[in-house]
Structure formats: C-alpha cells, structure tokens
Design an enzyme around this catalytic site. Structure first.
Site, PDB file in Angstrom:
ATOM      1  N   CYS A  71      32.359  28.297 -48.007  1.00 56.69           N
ATOM      2  CA  CYS A  71      33.196  29.130 -48.874  1.00 56.69           C
ATOM      3  C   CYS A  71      33.789  30.367 -48.198  1.00 56.69           C
ATOM      4  CB  CYS A  71      32.481  29.474 -50.165  1.00 56.69           C
ATOM      5  SG  CYS A  71      31.032  30.479 -49.991  1.00 56.69           S
ATOM      6  N   HIS A 122      33.301  37.203 -51.168  1.00 57.47           N
ATOM      7  CA  HIS A 122      32.341  36.676 -50.190  1.00 57.47           C
ATOM      8  C   HIS A 122      32.755  36.851 -48.740  1.00 57.47           C
ATOM      9  CE1 HIS A 122      29.155  33.380 -49.323  1.00 57.47           C
ATOM     10  NE2 HIS A 122      28.624  34.592 -49.394  1.00 57.47           N
TER      11      HIS A 122
END
Length: 190
Positions: A61, A112
């Site tokens: 991700c 993130h």
C-alpha cells in the site's frame, strides 16, 4: 450535481483508492458471476473514467501510493516498503502540479507515507495504517478523534469537502480507503 466541472478544459478529478480491492468487488467491471452490485460506484465509473488496463508497479500500500503520487517506480521515488521507508515529500507529485495549476486539492483517508501530505490545500488522514472503528486522524496538522466506521467517515468527509469547496476552481480529491473489512460491502453500495 456536486461534482460539476468548473471549466471543461480543466476537469474535476475524484480519485478513489482502496487497498486490496479486487475488480470483482465492483460491478462496473462486469464480473461474470455478479458477486456484488455497486450501483453508485457504477454510476461514478459510467460518468467518469474507469481504468480497465492498469499496472500496479508495487502492490504494497505505501509504495503503491508513492508510485501513484510521483509516477515513478519505488527504486526512483525511494519508498520501498511499509516498515522503514519515509516518503520524500520534496519530490514532484501530481497533486503539487495540480495545485500549482490552480486546482483545489484535498486528500482524505489513508496516507501511510509518514510525513504530512504536501501539495494539498486540505488533508484529513489516518496515522499509519489507521484503525477500522473510532479512528484518530490528523486534519490539516491537528490531531482529531472520530466515532464511527472508518470507511463511512472517509466517505462522509469526502462528500463534505466536495459540497463546501470553492466552486470557481476545478478540484482534485483523493479519497483513500483502508483495505475492506468484513463489513465493507454496504459502504460500496451507497
């Protein structure tokens, strides 16, 4: 509608990103078994652009997000993994270019990439991976706590920003979701 173009030559961009979401989970991709019906996502795909020939250069991700932002492979943008990489926010990113071209820019949801987002007029992000329920978030640099299911909150905050944005400017909205949780399907339908 809320998502009308400010100028036809500079279209609005609503970029919806979800970790670990296969194309079979959205009916707009025409999965032959018809596993799910997602009429609202199908409408967005029909009225906008549906990517059906894509390449994921890094499926993890954080590195995938860095690749999308920079247009560079992980070995060029420097974000290799989710454990000890830190995004170099001095790099050119497409949100920075859009912002410089007069777009209103926002990112809501999963970031993130460690440092605060750059190139966005507004950001409302999950720290790290984020959690599924009652998530702490960071809104334009300020720690905030929310009550509810993260997917619903990200969707609601995205819609709120779209409704309250400056309508004289085209926009880039990046609405970024965590990997679907066992209760994800209802959120995709609405």
């Amino acid at each position: 509608t809320v998502v009308e173009a400010a100028e036809t030559s500079r279209p609005n961009i609503l970029f919806i990103f979800s970790d670990d979401l296969t194309c079979q989970a959205l009916s707009c991709y025409g999965e032959s078994r018809g596993l799910l019906e997602t009429p609202q996502m199908d409408r967005v795909a029909r009225e906008g652009m549906l990517f059906d020939r894509c390449l994921v250069t890094n499926s993890i991700c954080g590195p995938s997000r860095a690749t999308i932002l920079t247009g560079k492979y992980s070995h060029k943008n420097g974000f290799y993994n989710n454990s000890n990489s830190r995004f170099d926010s001095t790099q050119t990113t497409f949100p920075k270019l859009m912002q410089a071209a007069g777009y209103a820019t926002a990112i809501i949801g999963k970031w993130h990439l460690v440092p605060d987002p750059v190139g966005f007029d507004h950001w409302h992000i999950l720290p790290g991976q984020g959690i599924y329920y009652n998530p702490p978030m960071i809104k334009d640099g300020e720690q905030v706590k929310h009550t509810g299911y993260t997917t619903d909150l990200i969707t609601d905050f995205t819609i709120e920003w779209l409704k309250n944005r400056d309508p004289s400017k085209p926009f880039l909205m990046m609405s970024q979701h965590k990997a679907p949780h066992r209760e994800w399907a209802p959120a995709l339908r609405h």
